[in-house]
Design a protein around this motif. Structure first.
Motif, short mmCIF file in Angstrom:
data_model
loop_
_atom_site.label_atom_id
_atom_site.label_comp_id
_atom_site.label_asym_id
_atom_site.label_seq_id
_atom_site.Cartn_x
_atom_site.Cartn_y
_atom_site.Cartn_z
N THR A 1 21.01 40.14 23.37
CA THR A 1 22.25 39.39 23.84
C THR A 1 23.57 39.71 23.27
N VAL A 2 24.41 39.76 24.22
CA VAL A 2 25.91 39.85 23.86
C VAL A 2 26.56 38.60 24.46
N PRO A 3 28.08 38.50 24.13
CA PRO A 3 28.87 37.28 24.62
C PRO A 3 28.60 37.39 25.93
N ALA B 1 30.17 39.33 34.17
CA ALA B 1 28.70 39.13 34.29
C ALA B 1 28.56 37.86 34.94
N ALA B 2 29.34 36.82 34.77
CA ALA B 2 29.24 35.71 35.42
C ALA B 2 29.15 35.77 36.98
N GLU B 3 30.30 36.37 37.36
CA GLU B 3 30.34 36.84 38.92
C GLU B 3 29.33 37.64 39.28
N ARG B 4 28.75 38.66 38.77
CA ARG B 4 27.66 39.43 39.27
C ARG B 4 26.40 38.40 39.27
N PHE B 5 26.27 37.60 38.42
CA PHE B 5 25.22 36.70 38.15
C PHE B 5 25.21 35.95 39.39
N GLY B 6 26.38 35.15 39.95
CA GLY B 6 26.49 34.27 40.85
C GLY B 6 25.77 35.11 42.20
N ARG B 7 26.28 36.38 42.52
CA ARG B 7 25.95 36.99 43.51
C ARG B 7 24.56 37.29 43.48
N GLY C 1 20.49 27.52 28.60
CA GLY C 1 19.59 28.16 27.57
C GLY C 1 18.55 29.22 28.18
N ASN C 2 18.58 29.43 29.49
CA ASN C 2 17.42 30.16 30.10
C ASN C 2 18.20 31.02 30.79
N LEU C 3 19.59 31.53 30.46
CA LEU C 3 20.26 32.55 30.67
C LEU C 3 20.54 33.29 29.50
N LEU C 4 20.00 34.52 29.40
CA LEU C 4 20.46 35.37 28.34
C LEU C 4 21.35 36.54 28.91
N TRP C 5 22.53 36.64 28.22
CA TRP C 5 23.64 37.63 28.61
C TRP C 5 23.44 38.79 27.94
N SER C 6 22.89 39.81 28.49
CA SER C 6 22.64 41.28 27.87
C SER C 6 23.83 41.97 28.27
N ALA C 7 23.67 43.43 27.77
CA ALA C 7 24.98 44.40 28.20
C ALA C 7 24.71 44.59 29.66
N ASP C 8 23.81 44.47 30.21
CA ASP C 8 23.39 44.71 31.50
C ASP C 8 23.82 43.70 32.57
N GLY C 9 23.98 42.37 32.22
CA GLY C 9 24.19 41.11 32.79
C GLY C 9 23.26 40.16 32.30
N PRO D 1 28.27 29.26 30.44
CA PRO D 1 29.44 29.89 30.27
C PRO D 1 30.05 30.54 31.55
N HIS D 2 31.40 30.47 32.03
CA HIS D 2 31.80 30.71 33.14
C HIS D 2 31.06 30.16 34.23
#
Length: 283
Positions: A89-91, A96-102, A193-201, A227-228
């Protein structure tokens, strides 16, 4: 597989980091629930670890099918253990949030055959019926809210009057649910808590996946914050506009997770559940 580090525990299992024979790092859940030893769940039966982990593995694989969102690879789900690909995981970032929304919008658009799922459901260690229903209001009331409200009553966390209030709210689901939509492919337990933020999203873990209403995932994101969050929601709505009144319907979609929290953690969540029920009755 060799366990390299203990990561604590959650609900009725222990968590570990491990390494496979080929050197791959993995995340491991080991079960501590046994048939007949657990408290009675919403389906009236105890849950064994193999059933819980089998359900989680089925949900992860189903969410992965459309290629819309990232989930960890299921390495194994047997013998009372669930072994998943390790995610570094990364911060969290706005990008990444915008990409996840899509991505979340695309996941929901992939759809489902029914409101429900073809495997037994669980949320934490609690059994949860995935038996299909003909429409979302009847599925949500009968499979998601009322069983857990009554379980919470049986555990002494809700009074008869509390249950009656939530039942009244459930009687209004058809009236206040907004325009009918086809089943969406949803995560079902999409708290931060069920969202892991990785370097790829964002990578999604711990699903209670099923065919449901897409607003349910969004309401769960807002329940404890993420977050976001505003960026996620804005990107989602740009990709897949929501029906008018979706913000006012958030308490409706939060009845289920709040009822589950009362079952798991007791009266600390009672007030939030009753407030949400009152908000539904005021719609």
């Amino acid at each position: 597989m060799r366990i390299t580090r203990d990561l604590g525990g959650g609900h009725a299992w222990t968590l570990h980091e491990g390494v496979l024979g080929d050197g791959r790092r993995v995340f491991v859940k080991k079960g501590a629930i046994k048939e007949g030893a657990a408290e009675k769940g919403a389906a009236g039966k105890g849950a064994d670890a193999s059933a819980v982990f089998g359900s989680e593995a089925a949900g992860l694989r189903w969410l992965a099918e459309p290629g819309a969102v990232a989930v960890p690879e299921v390495v194994a789900a047997d013998g009372g253990a669930l072994v998943l690909e390790w995610i570094d995981t990364v911060p969290a970032t706005a990008g990444a949030a915008e990409r996840f929304g899509r991505e979340l919008a695309a996941l929901h658009a992939a759809g489902a055959a029914d409101f429900g799922a073809p495997w037994p459901g669980y949320i934490a260690e609690l059994p949860m019926s995935n038996e299909p229903a003909p429409d979302w209001p009847s599925f949500y009331a009968s499979r998601r809210v009322l069983p857990f409200v009554r379980l919470a009553r049986d555990r002494g966390a809700l009074s008869a009057a509390d249950v009656e209030l939530v039942e009244e709210a459930c009687d209004r689901v058809t009236e206040v649910a907004g325009p009918a939509e086809p089943p969406s492919r949803i995560h079902g337990d999409l708290w931060s808590g069920n969202l892991l933020w990785s370097a790829d999203g964002v990578v999604l873990v711990d699903p209670a996946a099923h065919g449901g209403h897409r607003e349910t995932d969004l309401a769960m994101l807002t329940l404890f914050g993420a977050p976001h969050l505003n960026t996620i929601l804005a990107a989602y709505r740009e990709a897949a506009p929501l029906a008018d009144g979706w913000r006012e319907r958030v308490p409706l979609h939060q009845l289920h997770p709040l009822a589950v929290h009362v079952c798991l953690f007791g009266e600390a969540y009672r007030g939030s559940l009753l407030t949400a029920a009152g908000d539904v009755l005021a719609l």
